[in-house]
Design an enzyme around this catalytic site. Structure first.
Site, PDB file in Angstrom:
ATOM      1  N   HIS A 100       0.867  -1.173   0.000  1.00 42.08           N
ATOM      2  CA  HIS A 100       0.000   0.000   0.000  1.00 42.08           C
ATOM      3  C   HIS A 100       0.909   1.230   0.000  1.00 42.08           C
ATOM      4  CE1 HIS A 100      -2.494  -3.030   2.128  1.00 42.08           C
ATOM      5  NE2 HIS A 100      -3.537  -2.409   1.594  1.00 42.08           N
ATOM      6  N   ASP A 103       2.182   2.086   3.365  1.00 44.91           N
ATOM      7  CA  ASP A 103       3.127   1.111   3.933  1.00 44.91           C
ATOM      8  C   ASP A 103       4.558   1.574   3.723  1.00 44.91           C
ATOM      9  OD1 ASP A 103       0.985  -0.619   4.427  1.00 44.91           O
ATOM     10  OD2 ASP A 103       1.337  -1.794   2.603  1.00 44.91           O
TER      11      ASP A 103
END
Length: 440
Positions: A100, A103
């Site tokens: 993501h 992340d």
């Protein structure tokens, strides 16, 4: 700096080895049905569970002590996390990873900080990819963690939230394209409702479809040749999500004319949350023409939530791989480990144990599925079951050669009196068990 210096590179040592940090069944160069295991499986490690999750749950704080999760400059910590991640990928020998946007980069306090931080980290990830040879299977945007997304992203009642989400997806899709990603995933974690009392279902579905249409348009505008994938899930965190399961997603895509643009990324634990088997969801995706990729994990059958455990059932995965292999295998997709070690598994070795064991299970299951495909008695018996539909009478029905009235008249004239024929379920189950457990 090495984060896993005491752990050697994981190698194939064969089933007789008792080394817990070795592959016992996954030989990446072994050829099965004309391709290597590495080419079949296309294994990816996810960023979020492996390097972002601190080991917390609803009842307690994080239990992990990771160097890159300690207080400090956010961008420096993000680079440390990337260094640890690529060291991990390289030691495992896995060819792909997934992420993501948030992340890999600190979100910052506003959109400008988000885009600047993300751009810097995309540059860094590109360097790490080039140095390691590890590739991006897919990227995505986190449109569910921040409080702004409490009521959804695309389905939010506030168009400014929709615009913020669009900004994240624009940059995440651009980054995926730049990094050579082969897919882009859209998971509507909060695209759903918690109560119907404050929800306009039609409006929210229309908003979601408009958002997806914009993503499709942007994909073509930037020349991204990868696949767009929706990841179905029935609930959690919301009470009900609009991407409930494969069939629901397909119906939604058809309703809004997106069925030729978007496919599905199927997660095993999401399938069971929807009341389906993993096998069912994969078979259904192929039947509907929307199969894309897989998130490999499992749930706990005693718990009604998404536990994201590492897959450990050769039986379950054999049937999943049977469907994948008999339909030609992955194209842009792969097997992404959307799985995390347990909260008590705090040692660095545990990250390796979880992935090594799961990769061995994938290899075992794929080889057992190949046995089913090589001499496909299941398919032969299935074809035999439907054989009459391939005769002249069956073809005439399906081609529109009868109306309801003329077919009824024909049945009466011929005195049709069909007899039930065995479905032979027990025999079919025995064939599967023979493939899984036969000594070879």
């Amino acid at each position: 700096m090495s984060y896993f210096e005491h752990i050697p590179a994981i190698r194939y040592e064969g089933p007789q080895s008792d080394n817990p940090l070795a592959y016992h069944h996954y030989d990446p160069a072994k050829r099965v049905l004309g391709k290597t295991l590495a080419e079949h499986l296309r294994i990816a490690v996810c960023y979020w569970h492996t390097f972002v999750w601190p080991g917390h749950d609803m009842f307690g704080q994080g239990t992990f002590v990771r160097p890159w999760q300690q207080p400090g400059d956010p961008l420096e910590r993000a680079r440390m996390k990337a260094d640890a991640a690529f060291e991990f990928f390289s030691k495992l020998g896995t060819p792909f990873y997934t992420f993501h946007d948030t992340d890999v980069a600190p979100e910052g306090d506003n959109l400008r900080e988000y885009t600047a931080n993300f751009a810097r980290m995309v540059d860094y990830l590109g360097e790490r990819q080039q140095a390691s040879g590890v590739r991006l299977l897919w990227g995505t945007a986190n449109l569910f963690s921040h409080p702004r997304f409490a009521a959804g992203a695309a389905t939010n009642p506030n168009p400014d939230v929709f615009a913020w989400a669009a900004t994240q997806v624009r940059h995440a899709l651009d980054a995926t394209h730049r990094l050579g990603g082969e897919n882009y995933v859209l998971w509507g974690g909060r695209e759903g409702y918690e109560t119907l009392l404050n929800t306009d279902l039609k409006r929210e579905r229309d908003q979601f479809a408009r958002f997806l249409s914009m993503v499709v348009e942007h994909k073509h505008r930037i020349g991204f040749n990868g696949a767009l994938l929706i990841e179905p899930k029935p609930q959690e965190p919301t009470k009900h999500q609009y991407d409930y399961d494969v069939a629901t997603v397909h119906g939604f895509l058809v309703q809004y004319g997106l069925q030729d643009e978007i496919r599905v990324n199927i997660e095993a634990n999401h399938a069971t949350l929807a009341g389906h088997s993993f096998h069912h969801e994969i078979a259904n995706a192929f039947a509907l023409g929307v199969f894309g990729s897989v998130d490999a994990n499992r749930g706990d059958p005693q718990n009604g939530w998404d536990t994201d455990q590492f897959p450990n059932s050769v039986e379950e995965l054999t049937l999943a791989f049977y469907e994948i292999l008999r339909h030609g295998g992955f194209t842009t997709g792969g097997m992404n480990f959307d799985a995390k070690v347990r909260r008590q598994s705090v040692a660095a070795e545990d990250l390796f144990y979880g992935h090594v064991g799961a990769i061995d299970v994938l290899a075992l299951a794929l080889e057992r599925a190949a046995v089913l495909v090589e001499n496909d008695r299941l398919d032969a018996l299935r074809r035999q079951r439907y054989a009459q539909w391939d005769d002249a009478f069956g073809r005439k029905i399906l081609s529109g050669g009868y109306t309801l009235q003329s077919l009824a008249d024909d049945a009466l004239a011929r005195g049709v009196n069909p007899q039930h024929v065995s479905g032979a379920q027990e025999r079919l189950e025995n064939i599967v068990n023979q493939a899984i457990y036969a000594l070879r």
